[in-house]
Structures are given as structure tokens and as C-alpha cells.
Design a protein around this motif. Structure first.
Motif, mmCIF file in Angstrom:
data_model
loop_
_atom_site.group_PDB
_atom_site.id
_atom_site.type_symbol
_atom_site.label_atom_id
_atom_site.label_comp_id
_atom_site.label_asym_id
_atom_site.label_seq_id
_atom_site.Cartn_x
_atom_site.Cartn_y
_atom_site.Cartn_z
ATOM 1 N N THR A 193 -5.870 4.463 9.846
ATOM 2 C CA THR A 193 -6.426 4.295 8.869
ATOM 3 C C THR A 193 -6.213 3.076 8.429
ATOM 4 O O THR A 193 -4.983 1.465 8.884
ATOM 5 C CB THR A 193 -5.064 5.153 8.551
ATOM 6 O OG1 THR A 193 -3.872 4.155 7.265
ATOM 7 C CG2 THR A 193 -4.727 5.964 8.418
ATOM 8 N N LYS A 194 -6.650 2.596 7.126
ATOM 9 C CA LYS A 194 -6.606 1.208 6.083
ATOM 10 C C LYS A 194 -6.913 2.151 4.417
ATOM 11 O O LYS A 194 -7.804 2.597 5.088
ATOM 12 C CB LYS A 194 -7.799 0.332 6.474
ATOM 13 C CG LYS A 194 -7.223 -1.151 5.616
ATOM 14 C CD LYS A 194 -8.333 -1.904 6.218
ATOM 15 C CE LYS A 194 -7.791 -3.473 4.577
ATOM 16 N NZ LYS A 194 -8.802 -3.867 5.388
ATOM 17 N N CYS A 207 -11.748 4.121 -13.850
ATOM 18 C CA CYS A 207 -11.199 4.876 -12.802
ATOM 19 C C CYS A 207 -10.530 4.280 -11.710
ATOM 20 O O CYS A 207 -11.710 3.797 -11.238
ATOM 21 C CB CYS A 207 -12.036 5.713 -12.581
ATOM 22 S SG CYS A 207 -11.173 7.266 -11.516
ATOM 23 N N LYS A 208 -9.812 3.836 -11.372
ATOM 24 C CA LYS A 208 -9.480 3.777 -10.179
ATOM 25 C C LYS A 208 -9.519 4.508 -8.916
ATOM 26 O O LYS A 208 -9.047 5.537 -9.018
ATOM 27 C CB LYS A 208 -6.997 3.246 -9.873
ATOM 28 C CG LYS A 208 -7.174 2.066 -8.049
ATOM 29 C CD LYS A 208 -5.844 2.664 -8.812
ATOM 30 C CE LYS A 208 -4.966 1.866 -10.106
ATOM 31 N NZ LYS A 208 -3.135 1.283 -9.687
ATOM 32 N N TYR A 209 -9.858 4.274 -8.536
ATOM 33 C CA TYR A 209 -10.177 4.689 -6.511
ATOM 34 C C TYR A 209 -9.393 4.534 -5.868
ATOM 35 O O TYR A 209 -9.146 3.142 -5.342
ATOM 36 C CB TYR A 209 -11.794 4.939 -6.359
ATOM 37 C CG TYR A 209 -11.917 5.889 -7.748
ATOM 38 C CD1 TYR A 209 -12.607 7.374 -7.685
ATOM 39 C CD2 TYR A 209 -12.840 5.100 -8.570
ATOM 40 C CE1 TYR A 209 -13.369 7.770 -8.105
ATOM 41 C CE2 TYR A 209 -13.392 5.813 -9.171
ATOM 42 C CZ TYR A 209 -13.932 7.228 -9.080
ATOM 43 O OH TYR A 209 -14.433 7.955 -10.460
ATOM 44 N N PHE A 210 -9.113 4.817 -4.562
ATOM 45 C CA PHE A 210 -8.292 4.980 -3.274
ATOM 46 C C PHE A 210 -9.407 5.159 -2.146
ATOM 47 O O PHE A 210 -9.696 6.334 -2.258
ATOM 48 C CB PHE A 210 -7.132 5.648 -2.783
ATOM 49 C CG PHE A 210 -6.682 4.593 -4.227
ATOM 50 C CD1 PHE A 210 -5.987 3.682 -3.876
ATOM 51 C CD2 PHE A 210 -5.820 6.001 -5.161
ATOM 52 C CE1 PHE A 210 -4.669 2.996 -5.513
ATOM 53 C CE2 PHE A 210 -4.549 5.327 -6.416
ATOM 54 C CZ PHE A 210 -4.121 4.190 -6.157
ATOM 55 N N ASN A 211 -9.725 4.383 -1.061
ATOM 56 C CA ASN A 211 -10.233 4.302 -0.154
ATOM 57 C C ASN A 211 -9.525 4.516 0.902
ATOM 58 O O ASN A 211 -9.655 3.653 1.539
ATOM 59 C CB ASN A 211 -12.221 3.467 0.280
ATOM 60 C CG ASN A 211 -12.883 4.274 -0.385
ATOM 61 O OD1 ASN A 211 -13.722 5.577 -0.813
ATOM 62 N ND2 ASN A 211 -13.929 3.699 -0.688
ATOM 63 N N ILE A 212 -9.228 5.923 1.681
ATOM 64 C CA ILE A 212 -9.293 5.546 3.166
ATOM 65 C C ILE A 212 -9.681 5.295 4.330
ATOM 66 O O ILE A 212 -10.520 6.194 4.753
ATOM 67 C CB ILE A 212 -7.994 7.043 3.274
ATOM 68 C CG1 ILE A 212 -6.817 7.150 1.816
ATOM 69 C CG2 ILE A 212 -6.694 6.367 4.561
ATOM 70 C CD1 ILE A 212 -7.483 7.861 1.027
ATOM 71 N N LEU A 213 -9.598 4.105 4.993
ATOM 72 C CA LEU A 213 -10.355 4.445 6.037
ATOM 73 C C LEU A 213 -9.675 4.847 7.366
ATOM 74 O O LEU A 213 -8.915 3.747 7.715
ATOM 75 C CB LEU A 213 -11.113 2.974 6.206
ATOM 76 C CG LEU A 213 -11.678 2.038 4.648
ATOM 77 C CD1 LEU A 213 -12.084 0.555 5.217
ATOM 78 C CD2 LEU A 213 -13.133 2.876 4.526
#
Length: 268
Positions: A193-194, A207-213
Motif C-alpha cells: 500500500t501507499k 476538502c482533503k482526500y486520501f488515496n490508498i493505492l
């Protein structure tokens, strides 16, 4: 991604499947090193959760975290895709939860559950509003099999690359706590993951978004040209664990580290 002192111990492989402990300084002489990006996890099975069979209720929790909201004494889902609507209804039927359905002017199908106790339970344990949603520690310690059930439903709100020979997936959230929990679940499932972070545009520009790859590759290859020495001024932290190893996260990337202060031994 890690920043360590020359004598810091790393858990690496030079030849595939032969794992050993080497200092960061020793790693510099190799053209490439391999590090682990995930762990082997067992965890514990829980038979019952909120008076329901855990396996069934985990699906409901996943749907709530993905698309559910809380109102005054009610849990609500606003869905547009037919397959999502069918899955949520099937889950509610299995749990024997009473619900009502109606279509809104915007084309959404609204599914509503009137249950004050359930609302209180969800708010306390899983958060309210997308930026505050979370997963309690009790569930993060579940068995790999049960974590996989929760993961599959959380990906209800994710993206899977279904092209041939591709294993990449992406999960997006606005919640700091849910971002951390989801990455932990993925690591325990054996996924690499990253996390990337970005600020929204258009509809929600602040808005703050987090993408988990995510991907199925359990190992990371680091070439010599990506190993560099840098000047560092500041505190250096070192601690001991019962196993001699611990997991770190830096710039959204996971690494398995060895202790510096004491000797570590790899079990293979």
C-alpha cells in the motif's frame, strides 16, 4: 520509504526468498535490495457483533462506512447504482433490519432504517459524517478471513483495475482515521500500500482526500540509485520490540524495520 542512520538494521533480501538483517550501510554495496511491504497476519475470529453474526454484520458496517449517513434516529443510504442498491437491501434482509425505500427527485434511491440504538452504536464506534468515520481497534484485530470480508465491502466505494494481469486497486476517503485503518487492514491482508493526499477541486475545493493505492505485490525492489546519503540534524529515535522488528510509515509508504540498539534475528 525510510530515513535511517547507517547502523540501522533493515530486513531485506538480496536473493529472492532468502531474508536477512543488514545495516543500512551494508545495503549500499548491493545493486538492489528487496524489502517486505506487508505482513503475515492471523488475528482472532469474533462470532458475534452487536447481537448479529459477525460475518453478516461486517457487511453492513462496510456499507455504512462507504455510503451511509446518520440522521435523527435513523441510518440512511442514498444510492444510484442498481447493483449497490441490491447489495444493501440483501444485507439488510439477512440481518432482518426493517427499512423503507423511496426515490428522491435527484434520482437517488433512499434506504432508511429507523433505529435509535443502532444510530448510537454506529456514531460511537464508526463515526458520523465522512471525514469522521473510523474502525475500532477490536475489528482491526480480526482474523485475516474476517478482515477480508470487511475489505471487500469497503471496496464498494473503491476502484479495481480489472484489466488482464493487473492487480492494482484504489480506495479514497476524507477521513484520517479511516485512511489509517484501511491501510492497516490492507497490510494484514498481504497487500502493498501507499497513501497519496490531495486537496479537492470543483465541488469541494477545500476538502482533503486520501488515496490508498493497493497492489498484490508483497515485496518492494529498491535499486542502488535510489539509496542516497543525506545530511540530517535532529533527533534520532530507537526503540526495542519483542520480535526485534516493527512497521513504519513515511510519506504514506510502509516498511518493516529492525531495531538499531539491540541485535535482531531473522526467523526466515
Amino acid at each position: 520509504d525510510f530515513l535511517v542512520t547507517p547502523n540501522h538494521k533493515l530486513f531485506i533480501s538480496i536473493v529472492r526468498d532468502i531474508w536477512q538483517v543488514k545495516t543500512a550501510e551494508e545495503c549500499e554495496k548491493y545493486s538492489k535490495i528487496i524489502t517486505k511491504g506487508s505482513v503475515e497476519w492471523n488475528g482472532e475470529e469474533i462470532k458475534e457483533l452487536y447481537n448479529y453474526k459477525t460475518d453478516n454484520f461486517l457487511q453492513f458496517i462496510g456499507y455504512y462506512l462507504a455510503d451511509g449517513t446518520l440522521g435523527k434516529g435513523m441510518v440512511r443510504f442514498g444510492l444510484t447504482k442498481i447493483w449497490k442498491i441490491k447489495k444493501v437491501i440483501s444485507c439488510l434482509d439477512i440481518l432482518n433490519l426493517k427499512y423503507s425505500i423511496y426515490s428522491s427527485k435527484g434520482g437517488q434511491t433512499k434506504i432508511t432504517i429507523n433505529d435509535t440504538k443502532l444510530v448510537k452504536y454506529l456514531k460511537e464506534n464508526f463515526g458520523h459524517k465522512s471525514e469522521n468515520k473510523k474502525i475500532p481497534r477490536e475489528l482491526l484485530n480480526l482474523s485475516k478471513r474476517q478482515l477480508n470480508l470487511l475489505f471487500d465491502v469497503l471496496m464498494f466505494d473503491g476502484y479495481v483495475d480489472d484489466r488482464e494481469n493487473r492487480t492494482s486497486m484504489t480506495y479514497t476517503t476524507t477521513s484520517e482515521a479511516l485512511k489509517d485503518a484501511f491501510q492497516e487492514i490492507a497490510i494484514k491482508m498481504g497487500l502493498s500500500t501507499k497513501i497519496n493526499q490531495y486537496i479537492g477541486t470543483g465541488f469541494n475545493p477545500k476538502c482533503k482526500y486520501f488515496n490508498i493505492l493497493l497492489s498484490e505485490g508483497k515485496e518492494k525492489h529498491i535499486a542502488k540509485e535510489n539509496m542516497t546519503r543525506v545530511k540530517y540534524e535532529g533527533n534520532v529515535y530507537c526503540f526495542s520490540t519483542s520480535t526485534g522488528f516493527y512497521i513504519t510509515r513515511r510519506n504514506g509508504c510502509i516498511a518493516i524495520q529492525g531495531n538499531t540498539a539491540t541485535e535482531t534475528k531473522a526467523d526466515g
